[in-house]
Design a protein around this motif. Structure first.
Motif, PDB file in Angstrom:
ATOM      1  N   ILE A 151       0.867  -1.178   0.000  1.00  0.00           N
ATOM      2  CA  ILE A 151       0.000   0.000   0.000  1.00  0.00           C
ATOM      3  C   ILE A 151       0.902   1.226   0.000  1.00  0.00           C
ATOM      4  N   LEU A 152       1.396   1.586  -1.186  1.00  0.00           N
ATOM      5  CA  LEU A 152       2.390   2.649  -1.293  1.00  0.00           C
ATOM      6  C   LEU A 152       1.848   4.005  -0.871  1.00  0.00           C
ATOM      7  N   SER A 153       0.559   4.211  -1.047  1.00  0.00           N
ATOM      8  CA  SER A 153      -0.027   5.495  -0.647  1.00  0.00           C
ATOM      9  C   SER A 153       0.085   5.695   0.860  1.00  0.00           C
ATOM     10  N   GLU A 154      -0.027   4.603   1.632  1.00  0.00           N
ATOM     11  CA  GLU A 154       0.121   4.687   3.088  1.00  0.00           C
ATOM     12  C   GLU A 154       1.591   4.805   3.474  1.00  0.00           C
ATOM     13  N   LEU A 155       2.433   4.027   2.831  1.00  0.00           N
ATOM     14  CA  LEU A 155       3.864   4.052   3.125  1.00  0.00           C
ATOM     15  C   LEU A 155       4.444   5.431   2.852  1.00  0.00           C
ATOM     16  N   GLN A 156       3.951   6.053   1.801  1.00  0.00           N
ATOM     17  CA  GLN A 156       4.430   7.379   1.408  1.00  0.00           C
ATOM     18  C   GLN A 156       4.169   8.435   2.481  1.00  0.00           C
ATOM     19  N   LYS A 157       3.129   8.211   3.286  1.00  0.00           N
ATOM     20  CA  LYS A 157       2.751   9.181   4.314  1.00  0.00           C
ATOM     21  C   LYS A 157       3.702   9.188   5.506  1.00  0.00           C
ATOM     22  N   VAL A 158       4.495   8.120   5.665  1.00  0.00           N
ATOM     23  CA  VAL A 158       5.379   8.054   6.833  1.00  0.00           C
ATOM     24  C   VAL A 158       6.864   7.978   6.499  1.00  0.00           C
ATOM     25  N   MET A 159       7.221   7.405   5.349  1.00  0.00           N
ATOM     26  CA  MET A 159       8.641   7.126   5.104  1.00  0.00           C
ATOM     27  C   MET A 159       9.444   8.379   4.789  1.00  0.00           C
ATOM     28  N   THR A 160      10.691   8.354   5.221  1.00  0.00           N
ATOM     29  CA  THR A 160      11.617   9.451   4.939  1.00  0.00           C
ATOM     30  C   THR A 160      12.615   9.059   3.851  1.00  0.00           C
ATOM     31  N   LYS A 161      12.732   7.746   3.602  1.00  0.00           N
ATOM     32  CA  LYS A 161      13.622   7.255   2.547  1.00  0.00           C
ATOM     33  C   LYS A 161      12.994   6.022   1.912  1.00  0.00           C
ATOM     34  N   ALA A 162      13.230   5.835   0.626  1.00  0.00           N
ATOM     35  CA  ALA A 162      12.676   4.689  -0.084  1.00  0.00           C
ATOM     36  C   ALA A 162      13.793   3.845  -0.688  1.00  0.00           C
ATOM     37  N   ILE A 163      13.686   2.528  -0.479  1.00  0.00           N
ATOM     38  CA  ILE A 163      14.592   1.576  -1.115  1.00  0.00           C
ATOM     39  C   ILE A 163      13.751   0.715  -2.046  1.00  0.00           C
ATOM     40  N   LEU A 164      14.076   0.747  -3.327  1.00  0.00           N
ATOM     41  CA  LEU A 164      13.361  -0.047  -4.326  1.00  0.00           C
ATOM     42  C   LEU A 164      14.209  -1.261  -4.677  1.00  0.00           C
ATOM     43  N   ILE A 165      13.637  -2.447  -4.465  1.00  0.00           N
ATOM     44  CA  ILE A 165      14.362  -3.684  -4.705  1.00  0.00           C
ATOM     45  C   ILE A 165      13.626  -4.513  -5.752  1.00  0.00           C
ATOM     46  N   ASN A 166      14.387  -5.166  -6.624  1.00  0.00           N
ATOM     47  CA  ASN A 166      13.798  -6.042  -7.642  1.00  0.00           C
ATOM     48  C   ASN A 166      14.785  -7.146  -7.969  1.00  0.00           C
ATOM     49  N   SER A 167      14.298  -8.365  -8.035  1.00  0.00           N
ATOM     50  CA  SER A 167      15.136  -9.540  -8.336  1.00  0.00           C
ATOM     51  C   SER A 167      16.357  -9.613  -7.418  1.00  0.00           C
ATOM     52  N   GLY A 168      16.155  -9.260  -6.152  1.00  0.00           N
ATOM     53  CA  GLY A 168      17.222  -9.372  -5.166  1.00  0.00           C
ATOM     54  C   GLY A 168      18.279  -8.296  -5.228  1.00  0.00           C
ATOM     55  N   LYS A 169      18.049  -7.260  -6.048  1.00  0.00           N
ATOM     56  CA  LYS A 169      19.016  -6.164  -6.173  1.00  0.00           C
ATOM     57  C   LYS A 169      18.343  -4.836  -5.831  1.00  0.00           C
ATOM     58  N   ILE A 170      19.113  -3.943  -5.207  1.00  0.00           N
ATOM     59  CA  ILE A 170      18.587  -2.606  -4.917  1.00  0.00           C
ATOM     60  C   ILE A 170      18.759  -1.733  -6.154  1.00  0.00           C
ATOM     61  N   ILE A 171      17.640  -1.188  -6.623  1.00  0.00           N
ATOM     62  CA  ILE A 171      17.647  -0.335  -7.807  1.00  0.00           C
ATOM     63  C   ILE A 171      17.814   1.127  -7.403  1.00  0.00           C
ATOM     64  N   ILE A 172      17.099   1.516  -6.363  1.00  0.00           N
ATOM     65  CA  ILE A 172      17.128   2.909  -5.905  1.00  0.00           C
ATOM     66  C   ILE A 172      17.152   2.939  -4.382  1.00  0.00           C
ATOM     67  N   ASP A 173      17.970   3.813  -3.838  1.00  0.00           N
ATOM     68  CA  ASP A 173      18.032   4.064  -2.396  1.00  0.00           C
ATOM     69  C   ASP A 173      18.104   5.584  -2.246  1.00  0.00           C
ATOM     70  N   GLN A 174      16.938   6.200  -2.045  1.00  0.00           N
ATOM     71  CA  GLN A 174      16.873   7.671  -2.101  1.00  0.00           C
ATOM     72  C   GLN A 174      16.008   8.249  -0.992  1.00  0.00           C
ATOM     73  N   GLU A 175      16.339   9.479  -0.608  1.00  0.00           N
ATOM     74  CA  GLU A 175      15.480  10.223   0.302  1.00  0.00           C
ATOM     75  C   GLU A 175      14.158  10.516  -0.406  1.00  0.00           C
ATOM     76  N   VAL A 176      13.102  10.616   0.381  1.00  0.00           N
ATOM     77  CA  VAL A 176      11.782  10.895  -0.186  1.00  0.00           C
ATOM     78  C   VAL A 176      11.777  12.222  -0.940  1.00  0.00           C
ATOM     79  N   ALA A 177      12.589  13.169  -0.477  1.00  0.00           N
ATOM     80  CA  ALA A 177      12.673  14.468  -1.164  1.00  0.00           C
ATOM     81  C   ALA A 177      13.094  14.297  -2.620  1.00  0.00           C
ATOM     82  N   GLU A 178      13.980  13.339  -2.885  1.00  0.00           N
ATOM     83  CA  GLU A 178      14.421  13.088  -4.261  1.00  0.00           C
ATOM     84  C   GLU A 178      13.287  12.486  -5.077  1.00  0.00           C
TER      85      GLU A 178
END
Length: 290
Positions: free
Chosen positions: A182-209
């Motif tokens: 539920i990304l809409s809920e997660l977006q309301k609290v998180m300060t940083k997002a890590i996007l993972i796919n196929s066991g690899k981190i694609i993006i590790d960024q502050e929410v501001a980015e």
């Protein structure tokens, strides 16, 4: 608070997690995002010492190993399903883990569990069990809390309560790693997002980015969108007609303004076209596959 270096996890001969690196500071709320099978739950279980791995995991400077879980003494977690005993009451389940009665009673009150906390868990609904599992994860004021799909089964009121609880603990210095579809809920609290796919981190960024990415395009309104669109096309400026607007890239805005002015077409409206957070994630995953 949490430092993961060159983490690899194998199931048989297949590498499920592939050399990932990330860290979480005290007070950060990090969203772990990715499609089904991306490695989110496996990563969380591995941090908790439940899966064999290679690499290094440190919680507040103490290394997690297969034989030494000392690093986990100040860590709370809810992974997949709440680890609760159905033949005990909710309060009895909490007492098993609680070191502070005042802290325990506060969580019961904040999560609004008083009406059923002294009933056996076997009769609890999905949402009631979920709140009890969340309360267990928050017991004893952990330095790190790991939550896998915490909003699962919760109604609107309970979701707001949990969101407020996460923010309150983060303000006091607790670090969070949270996975949710539920990304809409997660977006309301998180300060940083890590996007993972196929066991690899694609993006590790502050929410501001991420917010910056959300405003890469602008919506323009003119007195004659048809003529304005033809003008942009003739000058090889990319745009998309959307409702009553022309959607253009942010970097083209100044040249478009000059072009419209030169051709006596008045600009009536201009504002950022904010992309949906879920759509940004989908677009990033799509680009990775292409």
């Amino acid at each position: 608070m949490l430092k993961v270096q060159n983490l690899n996890v194998f199931i048989g001969h297949k590498k499920i997690i592939q050399g990932i690196n990330f860290q979480i500071k005290a007070g950060e709320i990090v969203g772990l995002i990715g499609p089904n099978g991306a490695g989110k739950t496996t990563t969380m279980k591995t941090i908790l010492g439940l899966t064999k791995f290679t690499g290094t995991i440190k919680i507040n400077g103490v290394e997690v190993t297969a034989n030494n879980h000392q690093a986990l003494t100040k860590t709370g977690a809810l992974i997949e399903h709440p680890a609760i005993y159905p033949f005990l009451t909710g309060r009895q389940n909490l007492i098993l883990y609680s070191k502070d009665k005042v802290d325990m009673n506060n969580l019961i009150a904040v999560l609004e569990m008083s009406d059923y906390i002294d009933k056996k868990v076997a009769g609890y609904s999905l949402g009631m069990k979920q709140k009890l599992g969340i309360a267990i994860a928050f017991l004893n004021k952990p330095q790190l809390i790991i939550l896998d799909e915490p909003m699962n089964g919760l109604d609107v009121t309970a979701t707001i309560r949990v969101r407020q609880l996460i923010k309150h603990y983060a303000e006091a210095g607790t670090a969070f790693l949270i996975s949710s579809h539920i990304l809409s809920e997660l977006q309301k609290v998180m300060t940083k997002a890590i996007l993972i796919n196929s066991g690899k981190i694609i993006i590790d960024q502050e929410v501001a980015e991420f917010n910056r990415l959300r405003q890469q395009k602008y919506q323009l309104g003119t007195e004659n969108n048809l003529s304005a669109g033809k003008l942009l096309a003739d000058n090889k400026i990319e745009f998309v007609s959307q409702d009553a607007y022309l959607v253009v890239k942010r970097q083209d805005v100044y040249s478009i303004q000059d072009l419209l002015l030169k051709n006596h077409i008045h600009l009536t409206e201009m504002h950022p076209a904010t992309a949906d957070f879920e759509q940004i994630v989908v677009d990033i995953l799509a680009k990775q596959r292409s």
